[in-house]
Design a protein around this motif. Sequence first.
Motif, PDB file in Angstrom:
ATOM      1  N   THR A 237      27.966   4.567   7.490  1.00  0.00           N
ATOM      2  CA  THR A 237      28.123   4.962   6.080  1.00  0.00           C
ATOM      3  C   THR A 237      29.513   5.527   5.786  1.00  0.00           C
ATOM      4  O   THR A 237      29.772   5.936   4.655  1.00  0.00           O
ATOM      5  N   SER A 238      30.382   5.562   6.758  1.00  0.00           N
ATOM      6  CA  SER A 238      31.723   6.113   6.564  1.00  0.00           C
ATOM      7  C   SER A 238      32.746   4.989   6.509  1.00  0.00           C
ATOM      8  O   SER A 238      32.418   3.810   6.646  1.00  0.00           O
ATOM      9  N   TYR A 241      32.526   1.440   4.684  1.00  0.00           N
ATOM     10  CA  TYR A 241      31.122   1.438   4.250  1.00  0.00           C
ATOM     11  C   TYR A 241      30.832   2.594   3.296  1.00  0.00           C
ATOM     12  O   TYR A 241      29.786   2.613   2.664  1.00  0.00           O
ATOM     13  N   GLY A 242      31.755   3.538   3.204  1.00  0.00           N
ATOM     14  CA  GLY A 242      31.629   4.587   2.217  1.00  0.00           C
ATOM     15  C   GLY A 242      32.097   4.149   0.846  1.00  0.00           C
ATOM     16  O   GLY A 242      31.824   4.824  -0.152  1.00  0.00           O
ATOM     17  N   ARG A 245      28.708  -0.903  -0.129  1.00  0.00           N
ATOM     18  CA  ARG A 245      27.465  -0.862   0.655  1.00  0.00           C
ATOM     19  C   ARG A 245      27.345  -2.069   1.577  1.00  0.00           C
ATOM     20  O   ARG A 245      26.786  -1.969   2.663  1.00  0.00           O
ATOM     21  N   GLU A 298      17.216   7.909   4.945  1.00  0.00           N
ATOM     22  CA  GLU A 298      18.669   7.923   5.119  1.00  0.00           C
ATOM     23  C   GLU A 298      19.312   6.732   4.429  1.00  0.00           C
ATOM     24  O   GLU A 298      20.341   6.866   3.751  1.00  0.00           O
ATOM     25  N   TYR A 299      18.703   5.540   4.587  1.00  0.00           N
ATOM     26  CA  TYR A 299      19.275   4.373   3.934  1.00  0.00           C
ATOM     27  C   TYR A 299      19.033   4.403   2.430  1.00  0.00           C
ATOM     28  O   TYR A 299      19.912   3.990   1.643  1.00  0.00           O
ATOM     29  N   ASP A 301      18.995   6.981   0.485  1.00  0.00           N
ATOM     30  CA  ASP A 301      20.008   7.870  -0.079  1.00  0.00           C
ATOM     31  C   ASP A 301      21.370   7.179  -0.114  1.00  0.00           C
ATOM     32  O   ASP A 301      22.122   7.311  -1.090  1.00  0.00           O
ATOM     33  N   TYR A 302      21.687   6.466   0.949  1.00  0.00           N
ATOM     34  CA  TYR A 302      22.956   5.737   1.019  1.00  0.00           C
ATOM     35  C   TYR A 302      23.016   4.661  -0.062  1.00  0.00           C
ATOM     36  O   TYR A 302      24.052   4.482  -0.713  1.00  0.00           O
ATOM     37  N   ARG A 303      21.917   3.956  -0.274  1.00  0.00           N
ATOM     38  CA  ARG A 303      21.877   2.901  -1.290  1.00  0.00           C
ATOM     39  C   ARG A 303      22.090   3.458  -2.689  1.00  0.00           C
ATOM     40  O   ARG A 303      22.744   2.828  -3.525  1.00  0.00           O
ATOM     41  N   ARG A 305      23.807   6.099  -3.364  1.00  0.00           N
ATOM     42  CA  ARG A 305      25.127   6.715  -3.432  1.00  0.00           C
ATOM     43  C   ARG A 305      26.261   5.694  -3.486  1.00  0.00           C
ATOM     44  O   ARG A 305      27.290   5.929  -4.127  1.00  0.00           O
TER      45      ARG A 305
END
Length: 314
Positions: A237-238, A241-242, A245, A298-299, A301-303, A305
Amino acid sequence: MSGSSSNPSSTAPLATGRNDGPFAHNRRHSRGQTTRIDISTAAATESTTHDPSQEADHFLPTDSPTSANSNSNLVNDRVYFPYQPKSLAGIATRSFCLGIAVTIGVGATAATLLYTSSPLWRLPFFLAALATFHFLEFWTTAAYNTRAADVKSFLLTANWPGYAIAHGFATLECLLTNTFFPNRAWAPFGTGGLLCLAGLALTVIGQVVRSVAMVQAGPSFNHLVQRQRSSAHVLVTSGIYGKFRHPSYFGFFWWALGTQLAMGNVISFVAYAAVLWKFFSSRIKHEEEFLVKFFGQEYMDYRRRVGTKIPFVP
């Protein structure tokens, strides 16, 4: 090397003062002793000791497929043989051909721009862009996800035959329009030159983003949607990839549209945009079903964001 000792005296018994039968041979030594040697045994030892195939085995690598001591490795090595998934000959041939294509493409593009006013420089440019893309697909996989690298990592036959038809049509459109209508105004308000430069920029940016994404993801990147999580699969996620997505999808989407802008292909640009949008919107939805199973909240939240930066694909 496995087998008996190479010293004949350890396997050929000596006897003195004894008749060992019709195969015995008398030999007189300098000290005056008479020694009988069993010729049948010595001959067998000589044959074993000087077997050319076993002597040559000393010069083979430990894991050589032809080594007499690597039978267990032979089965594992078969995947590297010609016409196999990880064929080294196949990889070398494809890399060689792609290298030639890049050289021809770059050279012909530069020569056409420097010595002519023909708009047909776009054809070798497309060849160079395609060859570079396919080579980097394999190279980044081999360098950063080595165990997954095989002949298919070049993606030369991915989504066949639709992929080949799309590029073939784009090449034909560019050839026909720039041959018969070299001075046509293909963009409104005289923006053709500006859009061509934008296309070149998008081609470079798309390639860089995709390659960097593959490098950063490493073993977590795969050309196929994974239905089961491997031990090496982690959520990245960094970095790039930050920002995106699905940076590899973003990269290819804009790379492909950039090539068509640079080539001045109106029809192909619209077709590429429609087909790629449909493909990636469907693939992302399908892939993220498994990613949610793998990484849960976790994914999710990433999606929420980070977006894809592909139009109309949240």
